[in-house]
Write a protein that holds these residues in place. Structure first.
Motif, short mmCIF file in Angstrom:
data_model
loop_
_atom_site.label_atom_id
_atom_site.label_comp_id
_atom_site.label_asym_id
_atom_site.label_seq_id
_atom_site.Cartn_x
_atom_site.Cartn_y
_atom_site.Cartn_z
N THR A 139 0.84 -1.19 0.00
CA THR A 139 0.00 0.00 0.00
C THR A 139 0.87 1.24 0.00
O THR A 139 2.08 1.18 0.29
CB THR A 139 -0.95 -0.01 1.21
OG1 THR A 139 -1.89 1.06 1.09
CG2 THR A 139 -0.18 0.14 2.52
N ALA A 160 -11.28 4.53 -1.25
CA ALA A 160 -11.36 3.76 -2.48
C ALA A 160 -11.12 4.65 -3.70
O ALA A 160 -10.45 4.24 -4.66
CB ALA A 160 -12.72 3.07 -2.59
N GLU A 161 -11.66 5.86 -3.68
CA GLU A 161 -11.45 6.78 -4.81
C GLU A 161 -9.98 7.14 -4.95
O GLU A 161 -9.46 7.29 -6.06
CB GLU A 161 -12.30 8.04 -4.62
CG GLU A 161 -13.79 7.82 -4.78
CD GLU A 161 -14.13 7.27 -6.16
OE1 GLU A 161 -13.63 7.81 -7.17
OE2 GLU A 161 -14.86 6.28 -6.22
N ILE A 208 -8.00 3.61 -5.94
CA ILE A 208 -8.30 3.04 -7.26
C ILE A 208 -8.08 4.06 -8.38
O ILE A 208 -7.50 3.75 -9.43
CB ILE A 208 -9.74 2.50 -7.31
CG1 ILE A 208 -9.91 1.38 -6.27
CG2 ILE A 208 -10.08 1.99 -8.71
CD1 ILE A 208 -11.35 0.94 -6.07
N HIS A 209 -8.54 5.31 -8.15
CA HIS A 209 -8.52 6.31 -9.22
C HIS A 209 -7.57 7.47 -8.95
O HIS A 209 -7.46 8.37 -9.79
CB HIS A 209 -9.93 6.87 -9.43
CG HIS A 209 -10.97 5.82 -9.67
ND1 HIS A 209 -10.98 5.01 -10.78
CD2 HIS A 209 -12.05 5.43 -8.92
CE1 HIS A 209 -12.01 4.18 -10.72
NE2 HIS A 209 -12.68 4.41 -9.61
#
Length: 469
Positions: free
Chosen positions: A171, A442-443, A446-447
């Motif tokens: 991570t 998550a945003e 992932i993005h």
């Protein structure tokens, strides 16, 4: 508007040797600025820094002018889940700088994830990016709710891949800087007591009295120790009340995570209450519920007793116990004040307030009432009746259980006439439940989309303005 000047004051050095170790920051592969708290920076005269200088000071840790020449990893011990641990200290952070704010208070800039120190043990001294994002959210929410909290000053992504057993790995990594009134912990006193170092213990008492309590040390060592314990008792009682009023579960209220100035800091597996639940825990490893929501005041009082124990070589046990006995009443007074403010009401007579809050707690527990929703619906007392009737949980307000709460709220006096006129009250309550935290992360994960985080901070600050915090 006149800008606040930068006023460096590395007062920690006045303690002398034996309290910290000089360390070097990690040399990170990269530094990408993800968050800078210009509100906080303005209070200590650092909001003028360019992003380039910000990265140099808070990513590479070039010393600030007139401040500490090298970072200091502080020495402390502590009880962790009631087990004494003499093998801890600043293991992934250090004291970077100290300066005066707009009120003349001494504030610290401390780090998290800045590299290994003599106290890192088997740890890598790093912080996951997710951990940094979570601390931003927690401190912003607590500040908006009126709690005395450390503030996240800076978050910089550092370009390393970290492996952790409790989240998907590898991570992303980060280094965080927090601004707080002080990093002197209960565990700091415990360390010197452990080594029977009375001279340094007395020095720490005097430094803390002068620096944080604003009291010039005088009288005997016993008198000064009792005065310091009285100060810490009052401030930690307020700390407990802040947690409870905010509906915040800290997760790890160990004595090394409690500072004598009463600020909420050193965030780990925190949670905000989804609904009123005294047994709600934040840490998956807290199997006994030691630090459950409803047990937090007792946990902090227990930690405070460890401070009393650390001072037992200076002051008589009976006199220390007498000071510690003031905690429950101080906590109740602080909680009463905070809950009144959370409801947007003017202070009431103690008996009236206590009756309201007892009925309110009974209702919220039995109905499993969404915590933040309740305070949103009834902020301003009688001024909020129409809004409460339009609430998604309005039916719960028509129950017999709520009748005494309604009666008390209808006779209360709002803190100000236009208390519910702010645009915040035209929307939905601002919450920060675990699902929301995960969605924001998550945003990013992932993005690499940081906008949801920034939007949430804006919403949180809007709430803080509406509540007068």
């Amino acid at each position: 508007m006149t800008k606040t000047p930068y006023r460096p004051d590395p007062a920690f050095l006045s303690l002398g040797d034996g309290f910290a170790d000089p360390v070097k920051a990690a040399d990170f592969p990269k530094t990408v600025l993800r968050y800078r708290n210009d509100r906080a920076a303005a209070e200590v005269g650092l909001d003028h820094l360019s992003d380039e200088d910000w990265l140099r000071h808070f990513g590479r840790f070039a010393p600030l002018e007139g401040n500490l020449a090298e970072p200091l990893a502080q020495r402390y011990h502590g009880h962790q889940f009631r087990v004494y641990n003499p093998d801890i200290g600043d293991g992934r952070g250090f004291l970077f700088a100290q300066m005066r704010d707009t009120q003349g208070r001494l504030l610290d800039l401390g780090t998290k994830g800045s590299g290994t120190t003599p106290y890192s043990r088997s740890g890598d001294g790093r912080l996951t990016l997710k951990g940094g994002v979570r601390e931003i959210i927690a401190t912003e929410m607590l500040a908006a709710l009126g709690a005395n909290t450390s503030r996240t000053f800076s978050l910089i992504e550092t370009g390393e891949s970290l492996h952790r057993g409790d989240e998907p790995s590898p991570t992303r990594s980060s280094v965080l800087v927090r601004l707080t009134h002080g990093h002197i912990r209960i565990g700091t006193f415990q360390r010197h007591a452990f080594f029977s170092d009375t001279e340094r213990l007395e020095r720490l008492v005097d430094y803390s009295l002068k620096t944080y309590a604003g009291i010039e040390p005088k009288g005997s060592a016993t008198e000064r120790a009792l005065e310091l314990l009285a100060y810490a008792t009052a401030r930690t009682a307020e700390n407990a009340a802040d947690l409870m009023a905010a509906g915040f579960v800290h997760g790890v209220l160990n004595s090394d995570n409690i500072n004598i100035t009463g600020e909420i800091f050193d965030f780990g597996p925190w949670r905000f209450l989804p609904e009123m639940d005294l047994g709600f825990t934040a840490a998956y490893f807290d199997e006994s519920g030691l630090y459950a929501y409803g047990r937090q005041p007792d946990a902090i009082h227990w930690d405070l007793y460890q401070l009393g124990g650390a001072l037992a070589d200076i002051a008589p046990e009976e006199e220390l116990r007498s000071v510690l006995a003031a905690f429950p009443q101080a906590y109740m007074e602080a909680l009463r004040t905070r809950l009144t403010r959370r409801l947007g009401l003017k202070p009431m007579e103690n008996s009236v307030a206590d009756a309201l809050f007892a009925a309110m707690s009974d209702f919220m527990v039995s109905e499993k009432c969404p915590y933040e929703r309740f305070f949103f619906d009834w902020y301003g007392g009688p001024l909020s009746e129409a809004r409460a009737k339009a609430s998604p949980i309005a039916a719960r307000y028509d129950t017999e259980k709520f009748a005494p709460v309604r009666a008390a709220l209808m006779t209360a006096t709002p803190r100000r006439a236009n208390v519910t006129g702010h645009e915040y009250f035209r929307g939905e309550p601002c919450t920060m439940l675990i699902e929301e935290v995960e969605a924001i992360w998550a945003e990013i994960a992932i993005h690499d989309d940081w906008q949801p985080l920034y939007d949430k901070i804006d919403r949180i600050r809007l709430m803080g303005e509406a509540l007068g915090n």
